[in-house]
Design a protein around this motif. Structure first.
Motif, short mmCIF file in Angstrom:
data_model
loop_
_atom_site.label_atom_id
_atom_site.label_comp_id
_atom_site.label_asym_id
_atom_site.label_seq_id
_atom_site.Cartn_x
_atom_site.Cartn_y
_atom_site.Cartn_z
N SER A 5 15.07 -95.37 -24.83
CA SER A 5 16.25 -96.24 -24.79
C SER A 5 17.54 -95.45 -24.95
N LYS A 6 17.46 -94.25 -25.55
CA LYS A 6 18.63 -93.39 -25.72
C LYS A 6 18.78 -92.40 -24.58
N GLY A 7 17.90 -92.53 -23.57
CA GLY A 7 17.99 -91.63 -22.43
C GLY A 7 17.30 -90.31 -22.62
N ALA A 8 16.46 -90.18 -23.64
CA ALA A 8 15.74 -88.93 -23.92
C ALA A 8 14.27 -89.11 -23.59
N ASN A 9 13.68 -88.02 -23.13
CA ASN A 9 12.25 -88.05 -22.83
C ASN A 9 11.48 -87.62 -24.09
N PRO A 10 10.64 -88.49 -24.65
CA PRO A 10 9.92 -88.12 -25.88
C PRO A 10 8.87 -87.03 -25.67
N TYR A 11 8.52 -86.78 -24.41
CA TYR A 11 7.50 -85.76 -24.13
C TYR A 11 8.06 -84.74 -23.14
N GLU A 12 9.05 -83.98 -23.60
CA GLU A 12 9.70 -82.98 -22.76
C GLU A 12 8.73 -81.85 -22.42
N TYR A 13 8.84 -81.38 -21.19
CA TYR A 13 8.03 -80.24 -20.77
C TYR A 13 8.72 -78.93 -21.13
#
Length: 203
Positions: A142-150
């Protein structure tokens, strides 16, 4: 004795020569005569007792070998043989086995009060844990961040971070400082809502 043997031989040649009852009656008569002829042996006369035992044993074997012998007569002669053997070798008195003393178990000391430990942590089912993690991931999205960044953009190494904030006094906080580091967590110390991590990277 000759009469009994003659009757048995006659039966072998002609099974109907004599009845079983006639032979049993003659055997009983023979046994009664032998009992009158041979009085009970005196104790202590070993040789005489052994002779009587041998004679009685032969008689018992002869009766047992005869399929038409009266069972009661055989049993009576067996008892007589056992009585003679008992006179020759009186049974030794068995020592009464002393009951084993039960080992008195030492009274266990009364259990002391249980030490108060930490309260057990509430158990969470796998379904509930998955729901919590999914909620956190949705919050990041919801904040525009990917919780599982590569990938992870690193702004500082641990050596650079220590050099820039070397002048901070104990308990002082560098407000507004935002850095990005990456490495292996070597140790973790949690104090309530505050946590300290020991991080090791390439520097």
């Amino acid at each position: 004795g000759d009469k009994v043997r003659a009757m048995k031989e006659a039966i072998k040649a002609d099974p109907e020569a004599h009845s079983k009852e006639d032979i049993e009656a003659e055997v009983k008569t023979l046994l009664a005569l032998k009992a009158e002829l041979d009085p009970p042996p005196k104790k202590g006369d070993t040789a005489e007792l052994e002779a009587k035992i041998k004679e009685q044993g032969d008689l018992v074997r002869e009766l047992k070998a005869d399929p038409d012998a009266d069972k009661d007569a055989v049993a009576a002669e067996v008892k007589k043989l056992l009585a003679l053997k008992a006179e020759l070798e009186p049974p030794t008195e068995k020592k009464k086995a002393e009951p084993k003393k039960k080992e008195q178990k030492k009274a266990a000391p009364a259990p002391q009060g249980k030490k108060k430990g930490k309260a057990p942590e509430p158990t969470v089912s796998p379904r509930e844990e998955r729901s919590v993690r999914q909620g956190k991931a949705d919050k990041f999205r919801s904040k525009g961040a990917n919780p599982y960044e590569y990938t992870w953009d690193v702004s500082h190494s641990t050596t650079q971070l220590q050099a820039e904030h070397e002048g901070l006094a104990s308990g002082e906080v560098a407000e507004g400082a935002a850095v990005s580091v990456a490495g292996r967590v070597m140790a973790k110390r949690v104090f309530g809502k505050l946590a300290f991590y020991t991080l090791a990277d390439q520097s």
